[in-house]
Design a protein around this motif. Sequence first.
Motif, PDB file in Angstrom:
ATOM      1  N   ALA A 106       0.821  -1.209   0.000  1.00 58.97           N
ATOM      2  CA  ALA A 106       0.000   0.000   0.000  1.00 58.97           C
ATOM      3  C   ALA A 106       0.857   1.263   0.000  1.00 58.97           C
ATOM      4  CB  ALA A 106      -0.934  -0.012   1.209  1.00 58.97           C
ATOM      5  N   GLY A 107       1.961   1.235   0.744  1.00 55.48           N
ATOM      6  CA  GLY A 107       2.800   2.423   0.825  1.00 55.48           C
ATOM      7  C   GLY A 107       3.609   2.688  -0.425  1.00 55.48           C
ATOM      8  N   LEU A 108       4.054   1.630  -1.101  1.00 61.62           N
ATOM      9  CA  LEU A 108       4.873   1.794  -2.290  1.00 61.62           C
ATOM     10  C   LEU A 108       4.068   1.752  -3.588  1.00 61.62           C
ATOM     11  CD1 LEU A 108       7.979  -0.439  -1.410  1.00 61.62           C
ATOM     12  CD2 LEU A 108       7.789   2.046  -1.256  1.00 61.62           C
ATOM     13  N   GLY A 109       2.819   1.298  -3.517  1.00 60.35           N
ATOM     14  CA  GLY A 109       2.017   1.146  -4.722  1.00 60.35           C
ATOM     15  C   GLY A 109       1.383   2.438  -5.192  1.00 60.35           C
ATOM     16  N   GLU A 110       0.557   2.326  -6.214  1.00 59.49           N
ATOM     17  CA  GLU A 110      -0.142   3.478  -6.775  1.00 59.49           C
ATOM     18  C   GLU A 110      -1.238   3.946  -5.798  1.00 59.49           C
ATOM     19  OE1 GLU A 110       0.721   5.004  -9.457  1.00 59.49           O
ATOM     20  OE2 GLU A 110       2.336   3.570  -9.896  1.00 59.49           O
ATOM     21  N   PRO A 111      -1.663   5.202  -5.919  1.00 56.13           N
ATOM     22  CA  PRO A 111      -2.693   5.730  -5.007  1.00 56.13           C
ATOM     23  C   PRO A 111      -3.993   4.923  -5.025  1.00 56.13           C
ATOM     24  CG  PRO A 111      -1.609   7.523  -6.171  1.00 56.13           C
ATOM     25  CD  PRO A 111      -1.095   6.257  -6.782  1.00 56.13           C
ATOM     26  N   VAL A 112      -4.385   4.417  -6.207  1.00 58.06           N
ATOM     27  CA  VAL A 112      -5.621   3.632  -6.285  1.00 58.06           C
ATOM     28  C   VAL A 112      -5.488   2.348  -5.471  1.00 58.06           C
ATOM     29  CG1 VAL A 112      -7.183   2.400  -7.829  1.00 58.06           C
ATOM     30  CG2 VAL A 112      -6.207   4.594  -8.535  1.00 58.06           C
ATOM     31  N   LEU A 113      -4.351   1.660  -5.627  1.00 54.52           N
ATOM     32  CA  LEU A 113      -4.115   0.436  -4.863  1.00 54.52           C
ATOM     33  C   LEU A 113      -4.051   0.741  -3.366  1.00 54.52           C
ATOM     34  CD1 LEU A 113      -3.456  -2.588  -4.813  1.00 54.52           C
ATOM     35  CD2 LEU A 113      -1.041  -1.985  -5.144  1.00 54.52           C
ATOM     36  N   ASP A 114      -3.456   1.860  -3.020  1.00 54.90           N
ATOM     37  CA  ASP A 114      -3.378   2.260  -1.615  1.00 54.90           C
ATOM     38  C   ASP A 114      -4.767   2.462  -1.027  1.00 54.90           C
ATOM     39  OD1 ASP A 114      -2.480   3.153   0.837  1.00 54.90           O
ATOM     40  OD2 ASP A 114      -2.102   5.191   0.145  1.00 54.90           O
ATOM     41  N   ARG A 115      -5.640   3.142  -1.751  1.00 51.41           N
ATOM     42  CA  ARG A 115      -6.994   3.387  -1.246  1.00 51.41           C
ATOM     43  C   ARG A 115      -7.788   2.094  -1.099  1.00 51.41           C
ATOM     44  NH1 ARG A 115      -6.695   8.079  -4.602  1.00 51.41           N
ATOM     45  NH2 ARG A 115      -7.703   6.954  -6.309  1.00 51.41           N
ATOM     46  N   VAL A 116      -7.624   1.184  -2.053  1.00 49.71           N
ATOM     47  CA  VAL A 116      -8.346  -0.087  -1.989  1.00 49.71           C
ATOM     48  C   VAL A 116      -7.898  -0.898  -0.768  1.00 49.71           C
ATOM     49  CG1 VAL A 116      -8.709  -2.306  -3.125  1.00 49.71           C
ATOM     50  CG2 VAL A 116      -8.808  -0.190  -4.454  1.00 49.71           C
ATOM     51  N   LEU A 117      -6.585  -1.011  -0.581  1.00 46.48           N
ATOM     52  CA  LEU A 117      -6.076  -1.803   0.540  1.00 46.48           C
ATOM     53  C   LEU A 117      -6.436  -1.170   1.884  1.00 46.48           C
ATOM     54  CD1 LEU A 117      -2.539  -2.835  -0.790  1.00 46.48           C
ATOM     55  CD2 LEU A 117      -4.593  -4.237  -0.629  1.00 46.48           C
ATOM     56  N   MET A 118      -6.373   0.149   1.972  1.00 42.88           N
ATOM     57  CA  MET A 118      -6.722   0.805   3.233  1.00 42.88           C
ATOM     58  C   MET A 118      -8.224   0.704   3.519  1.00 42.88           C
ATOM     59  SD  MET A 118      -4.088   1.736   4.869  1.00 42.88           S
ATOM     60  CE  MET A 118      -3.345   0.217   4.244  1.00 42.88           C
ATOM     61  N   THR A 119      -9.021   0.629   2.475  1.00 41.17           N
ATOM     62  CA  THR A 119     -10.458   0.393   2.696  1.00 41.17           C
ATOM     63  C   THR A 119     -10.693  -0.988   3.279  1.00 41.17           C
ATOM     64  OG1 THR A 119     -11.021   1.863   0.839  1.00 41.17           O
ATOM     65  CG2 THR A 119     -12.706   0.308   1.576  1.00 41.17           C
ATOM     66  N   VAL A 120      -9.973  -1.974   2.772  1.00 39.06           N
ATOM     67  CA  VAL A 120     -10.072  -3.327   3.332  1.00 39.06           C
ATOM     68  C   VAL A 120      -9.619  -3.333   4.788  1.00 39.06           C
ATOM     69  CG1 VAL A 120      -9.234  -5.699   3.128  1.00 39.06           C
ATOM     70  CG2 VAL A 120      -9.776  -4.385   1.065  1.00 39.06           C
ATOM     71  N   VAL A 121      -8.542  -2.602   5.068  1.00 41.04           N
ATOM     72  CA  VAL A 121      -8.054  -2.507   6.443  1.00 41.04           C
ATOM     73  C   VAL A 121      -9.108  -1.884   7.347  1.00 41.04           C
ATOM     74  CG1 VAL A 121      -6.349  -1.382   7.935  1.00 41.04           C
ATOM     75  CG2 VAL A 121      -5.617  -2.485   5.825  1.00 41.04           C
ATOM     76  N   ASP A 122      -9.742  -0.811   6.887  1.00 39.32           N
ATOM     77  CA  ASP A 122     -10.780  -0.150   7.688  1.00 39.32           C
ATOM     78  C   ASP A 122     -11.963  -1.076   7.958  1.00 39.32           C
ATOM     79  OD1 ASP A 122      -9.285   2.162   7.773  1.00 39.32           O
ATOM     80  OD2 ASP A 122     -10.258   3.061   6.016  1.00 39.32           O
ATOM     81  N   VAL A 123     -12.313  -1.898   6.963  1.00 36.52           N
ATOM     82  CA  VAL A 123     -13.422  -2.839   7.153  1.00 36.52           C
ATOM     83  C   VAL A 123     -13.069  -3.865   8.220  1.00 36.52           C
ATOM     84  CG1 VAL A 123     -14.756  -4.671   6.049  1.00 36.52           C
ATOM     85  CG2 VAL A 123     -14.348  -2.526   4.837  1.00 36.52           C
ATOM     86  N   PHE A 124     -11.851  -4.396   8.180  1.00 42.63           N
ATOM     87  CA  PHE A 124     -11.447  -5.401   9.167  1.00 42.63           C
ATOM     88  C   PHE A 124     -11.329  -4.799  10.559  1.00 42.63           C
ATOM     89  CE2 PHE A 124     -10.577  -8.295   5.751  1.00 42.63           C
ATOM     90  CZ  PHE A 124     -10.584  -9.551   6.336  1.00 42.63           C
ATOM     91  N   ILE A 125     -10.937  -3.528  10.643  1.00 39.50           N
ATOM     92  CA  ILE A 125     -10.828  -2.884  11.951  1.00 39.50           C
ATOM     93  C   ILE A 125     -12.198  -2.752  12.608  1.00 39.50           C
ATOM     94  CG2 ILE A 125     -10.287  -0.683  13.084  1.00 39.50           C
ATOM     95  CD1 ILE A 125      -7.909  -0.412  11.254  1.00 39.50           C
ATOM     96  N   THR A 126     -13.236  -2.521  11.809  1.00 39.46           N
ATOM     97  CA  THR A 126     -14.579  -2.353  12.374  1.00 39.46           C
ATOM     98  C   THR A 126     -15.213  -3.663  12.819  1.00 39.46           C
ATOM     99  OG1 THR A 126     -15.570  -2.521  10.160  1.00 39.46           O
ATOM    100  CG2 THR A 126     -14.987  -0.309  10.952  1.00 39.46           C
TER     101      THR A 126
END
Length: 299
Positions: free
Chosen positions: A122-142
């Motif tokens: 997520a940190g080294l990838g493109e912004p779109v990939l970063d947003r997708v992965l961080m959305t998955v992270v946010d879902v798992f956190i909830t």
Amino acid sequence: MSETLPELSDKVAHTPSRAAQRHPLSFRWDRFTLSAMGLGGIILLGVLAPLIAPQDPNAVDLLARSRPPVWSGGDWTHVFGTDSIGRDLLSRVLYGIRTSFGIAAIGLIFSACLGIAIGIVAGLGEPVLDRVLMTVVDVFITLPNLLLMLCGIALLGTETWVLVVMIGLVKWEGYARLVRGQVLQLREQGYVDAARVLGASMSTIALRHVLPNLASPLIVILTLAFPGVLLMEAGLSFLGVGVQPPTSSLGRMIGDGRDYLIHSWWISGIPSIVIVAITLLFQMMGDGLRDRLDVQLDA
């Protein structure tokens, strides 16, 4: 005669600072060393359980039910006493350390590897990939960790590998978010830009330039996170959905003795004390390691 300014400057220039004199892993008598020695002793007892356990941990002796530990009127045949069906508690505690620690350690490593990999991508990838992965992270956190683990165990069964996998799947998002934040700072450094200009692949940049700079904070985080994973395994075993009998587990032992607390407190009390000791030693070791790695605190 007082020293001249050039002499003082030369002395200061050749005098190493306190932080430079001490390596973070050098031996010194502090809480990191003491807690690491205590924790190492407990782990060694678990590893050597098949060799040093005085009796078979699953051997039932109904004539020796609920015998107290030796300091409460018991005998040296059962140093920690026996449980409700006559099994030796010392042997079961030694094997329980082996089981609980192994499950928690493997689950923590699995979750850390998964979270670190996703955080770096997520940190080294493109912004779109970063947003997708961080959305998955946010879902798992909830999602509630306990509910997610219970659903996974209900679908996959109560085998040990299921418990390890479920522990890994509910703990990885914290590492992913932490690593992603660190990578976003490291990617702006000159050496990362130089490697990218020279044509280095993302995997090369991650392995050679990013991971080495993440080692110190990750070691501290993993050390501090281990007690939570151990308590999660113990909680599941206490509820009866973790390690299944006759396998000995610290959480399972606490659950087996909850109905006998009034007249046989040691059945649940002794494994509870062991869990508290392991958790406290890990917290002390993590705090001590963080102090050692912090140059400003050691200066």
